[in-house]
Design a protein around this motif. Structure first.
Motif, PDB file in Angstrom:
ATOM      1  N   TYR A  85       0.832  -1.193   0.000  1.00 48.62           N
ATOM      2  CA  TYR A  85       0.000   0.000   0.000  1.00 48.62           C
ATOM      3  C   TYR A  85       0.876   1.256   0.000  1.00 48.62           C
ATOM      4  CZ  TYR A  85       1.022   0.814   4.948  1.00 48.62           C
ATOM      5  OH  TYR A  85       1.664   1.065   6.134  1.00 48.62           O
ATOM      6  N   VAL A  86       0.281   2.338  -0.473  1.00 46.40           N
ATOM      7  CA  VAL A  86       0.921   3.660  -0.464  1.00 46.40           C
ATOM      8  C   VAL A  86      -0.065   4.616   0.195  1.00 46.40           C
ATOM      9  CG1 VAL A  86       1.766   5.582  -1.851  1.00 46.40           C
ATOM     10  CG2 VAL A  86       2.291   3.222  -2.528  1.00 46.40           C
ATOM     11  N   GLU A  87       0.395   5.345   1.196  1.00 43.26           N
ATOM     12  CA  GLU A  87      -0.470   6.321   1.842  1.00 43.26           C
ATOM     13  C   GLU A  87      -0.056   7.728   1.418  1.00 43.26           C
ATOM     14  OE1 GLU A  87      -0.087   5.744   6.068  1.00 43.26           O
ATOM     15  OE2 GLU A  87       1.496   7.250   6.210  1.00 43.26           O
ATOM     16  N   PHE A  88      -1.052   8.594   1.342  1.00 46.44           N
ATOM     17  CA  PHE A  88      -0.798   9.976   0.923  1.00 46.44           C
ATOM     18  C   PHE A  88      -1.902  10.865   1.476  1.00 46.44           C
ATOM     19  CE2 PHE A  88      -3.201   7.786  -2.335  1.00 46.44           C
ATOM     20  CZ  PHE A  88      -4.224   8.650  -2.644  1.00 46.44           C
ATOM     21  N   TYR A  89      -1.636  12.138   1.503  1.00 48.40           N
ATOM     22  CA  TYR A  89      -2.598  13.123   1.988  1.00 48.40           C
ATOM     23  C   TYR A  89      -3.028  14.034   0.844  1.00 48.40           C
ATOM     24  CZ  TYR A  89      -1.176  11.968   6.794  1.00 48.40           C
ATOM     25  OH  TYR A  89      -0.908  11.320   7.974  1.00 48.40           O
ATOM     26  N   VAL A  90      -4.295  14.398   0.840  1.00 51.14           N
ATOM     27  CA  VAL A  90      -4.795  15.414  -0.087  1.00 51.14           C
ATOM     28  C   VAL A  90      -5.517  16.486   0.720  1.00 51.14           C
ATOM     29  CG1 VAL A  90      -5.008  13.803  -2.020  1.00 51.14           C
ATOM     30  CG2 VAL A  90      -6.952  14.151  -0.476  1.00 51.14           C
ATOM     31  N   ALA A  91      -5.645  17.634   0.114  1.00 50.28           N
ATOM     32  CA  ALA A  91      -6.321  18.744   0.789  1.00 50.28           C
ATOM     33  C   ALA A  91      -7.803  18.429   0.969  1.00 50.28           C
ATOM     34  CB  ALA A  91      -6.138  20.026  -0.013  1.00 50.28           C
ATOM     35  N   PRO A  92      -8.424  18.956   2.039  1.00 53.10           N
ATOM     36  CA  PRO A  92      -9.837  18.638   2.318  1.00 53.10           C
ATOM     37  C   PRO A  92     -10.790  19.000   1.191  1.00 53.10           C
ATOM     38  CG  PRO A  92      -8.809  19.649   4.228  1.00 53.10           C
ATOM     39  CD  PRO A  92      -7.822  19.773   3.102  1.00 53.10           C
ATOM     40  N   GLY A  93     -10.458  19.996   0.392  1.00 55.13           N
ATOM     41  CA  GLY A  93     -11.390  20.436  -0.645  1.00 55.13           C
ATOM     42  C   GLY A  93     -11.305  19.667  -1.943  1.00 55.13           C
ATOM     43  N   GLU A  94     -10.438  18.665  -2.036  1.00 52.75           N
ATOM     44  CA  GLU A  94     -10.268  17.953  -3.292  1.00 52.75           C
ATOM     45  C   GLU A  94     -11.432  17.002  -3.548  1.00 52.75           C
ATOM     46  OE1 GLU A  94      -8.192  18.807  -5.338  1.00 52.75           O
ATOM     47  OE2 GLU A  94      -6.536  19.748  -4.260  1.00 52.75           O
ATOM     48  N   SER A 132      -3.748  19.030  -4.845  1.00 47.04           N
ATOM     49  CA  SER A 132      -2.738  19.295  -3.817  1.00 47.04           C
ATOM     50  C   SER A 132      -2.584  18.055  -2.943  1.00 47.04           C
ATOM     51  CB  SER A 132      -3.177  20.491  -2.969  1.00 47.04           C
ATOM     52  OG  SER A 132      -2.199  20.799  -2.005  1.00 47.04           O
ATOM     53  N   HIS A 133      -1.334  17.575  -2.801  1.00 48.78           N
ATOM     54  CA  HIS A 133      -1.107  16.315  -2.089  1.00 48.78           C
ATOM     55  C   HIS A 133       0.271  16.308  -1.432  1.00 48.78           C
ATOM     56  CE1 HIS A 133       1.095  15.723  -5.822  1.00 48.78           C
ATOM     57  NE2 HIS A 133       1.770  14.738  -5.223  1.00 48.78           N
ATOM     58  N   GLN A 134       0.441  15.368  -0.511  1.00 46.57           N
ATOM     59  CA  GLN A 134       1.726  15.094   0.127  1.00 46.57           C
ATOM     60  C   GLN A 134       1.752  13.621   0.506  1.00 46.57           C
ATOM     61  OE1 GLN A 134       4.365  16.903   0.589  1.00 46.57           O
ATOM     62  NE2 GLN A 134       3.750  19.025   0.372  1.00 46.57           N
ATOM     63  N   LEU A 135       2.964  13.048   0.568  1.00 40.25           N
ATOM     64  CA  LEU A 135       3.092  11.685   1.070  1.00 40.25           C
ATOM     65  C   LEU A 135       3.161  11.661   2.583  1.00 40.25           C
ATOM     66  CD1 LEU A 135       5.485  10.044  -1.529  1.00 40.25           C
ATOM     67  CD2 LEU A 135       3.006   9.926  -1.388  1.00 40.25           C
ATOM     68  N   SER A 136       3.316  12.827   3.209  1.00 40.72           N
ATOM     69  CA  SER A 136       3.194  12.960   4.663  1.00 40.72           C
ATOM     70  C   SER A 136       2.465  14.260   4.933  1.00 40.72           C
ATOM     71  CB  SER A 136       4.574  12.970   5.341  1.00 40.72           C
ATOM     72  OG  SER A 136       5.358  14.045   4.857  1.00 40.72           O
ATOM     73  N   ASN A 137       1.801  14.325   6.076  1.00 42.09           N
ATOM     74  CA  ASN A 137       0.959  15.474   6.371  1.00 42.09           C
ATOM     75  C   ASN A 137       1.809  16.682   6.766  1.00 42.09           C
ATOM     76  OD1 ASN A 137      -1.028  17.237   6.997  1.00 42.09           O
ATOM     77  ND2 ASN A 137      -1.834  16.101   8.745  1.00 42.09           N
ATOM     78  N   LEU A 138       1.863  17.658   5.899  1.00 41.11           N
ATOM     79  CA  LEU A 138       2.610  18.890   6.179  1.00 41.11           C
ATOM     80  C   LEU A 138       1.662  20.087   6.156  1.00 41.11           C
ATOM     81  CD1 LEU A 138       5.781  18.227   3.968  1.00 41.11           C
ATOM     82  CD2 LEU A 138       5.509  17.853   6.420  1.00 41.11           C
TER      83      LEU A 138
END
Length: 305
Positions: free
Chosen positions: A205-214, A285-291
């Motif tokens: 698996y790969v985890e990633f973060y996206v912005a709430p509005g996506e 807008s995304h990140q592989l860790s929450n920044l």
């Protein structure tokens, strides 16, 4: 000692005692040697037919290199079991000889025998403790097989394959081709992950973060497409989950099956690359860790200064 001698005489004398000791010694010796040779044959047959794999996908191994790897592994197994047999046979014979000699030394008090045996045990324990510990652990690993040559393992946060197992130490070929050598007595005390113990398939698996509005539906579509690469096993399509919804980011997972840990490594790498390209092309807008991701402003809410 006198009690013991009386018991021997009650059984029919020294000759009967020697017959029983000799018979038991011979049985244990023959059974043990046959068992060791049977285990050796099974290990060698498995090693000769195994597929040589690396911790990560690489073209560095050609057919000749694979043959050399199998040959080295086979030679290591043979040397290990031959050494075990060379230790096992004289050890059993010495024990049998000692038991056979007991009736002929009645004049020696049992206290003295215990004292001499205790002193020898202490001396051997102090002088040869590391070697003895490693050899006993090597025998235990050879018989119980918590890991085998060419298994994918994670030990001390090091990911690699088992390259060799001797009576004294085990060699792990780390993913970057460095060798991690572990004394066998320490290996038995460690907790480690054997990725090949039952099956080699891995749920990568790969985890990633996206912005709430996506748009989550679009994110799901792009994430599953990003995992459609050659390393994905065809048994099942990739899966997508929203794992957590935080104040400033949404945590997502995309996962799929790989045939072995090396394929899983490559699958995760290719998926991350495809995700980055696909999200950038679609303005996500995304990140592989929450920044603390913030969705970039769109033209309609940009105000001239």
């Amino acid at each position: 000692m006198e009690t013991f001698m009386n018991s021997v005489r009650q059984l029919g004398g020294i000759s009967l005692y020697l017959t029983v000791v000799s018979g038991c010694t011979l049985f244990i010796l023959i059974y043990g040697v046959r068992r060791l040779r049977s285990l050796q044959k099974r290990r060698v047959d498995f090693t000769r037919n195994m597929d040589v794999t690396e911790a990560i996908e690489t073209d560095a191994l050609d057919e000749d290199a694979e043959k050399i790897t199998r040959s080295q592994a086979t030679s290591g197994i043979k040397a290990r079991f031959e050494l075990i047999e060379k230790i096992y046979v004289p050890a059993i014979l010495l024990v049998g000889l000692f038991l056979a000699c007991i009736p002929f030394i009645p004049e020696i008090h049992a206290t003295y025998i215990s004292l001499v045996a205790g002193v020898l045990a202490v001396l051997v324990g102090i002088a040869g403790k590391p070697i003895v510990e490693n050899m006993i652990s090597g025998v235990a690993i050879s018989i119980s097989r918590p890991l085998r040559i060419n298994d994918f393992v994670i030990i001390d946060d090091k990911y690699g394959t088992v390259e060799n197992i001797t009576l004294l130490y085990t060699v792990i070929k780390v993913w970057n081709w460095r060798r991690y050598v572990i004394p066998n007595h320490k290996l038995l005390q460690k907790e480690f992950i054997n990725l090949s113990l039952q099956e080699e398939q891995e749920w990568a698996y790969v985890e990633f973060y996206v912005a709430p509005g996506e748009d989550i539906d679009l994110v799901k579509k792009l994430a599953k497409q990003a995992m459609q690469v050659k390393y994905l096993d065809s048994i099942e399509d990739p899966s997508f989950w929203v794992i957590n919804m935080e104040k400033d980011a949404i945590l997502c997972w995309v996962a799929g099956w790989a045939k072995d840990p090396a394929q899983a490594w490559a699958l995760r790498s290719a998926t991350r690359k495809n995700l980055s390209i696909s999200f950038r092309e679609n303005g996500i807008s995304h990140q592989l860790s929450n920044l603390n991701i913030e969705k970039p402003p769109t033209p309609h809410n940009v105000h001239p200064s």
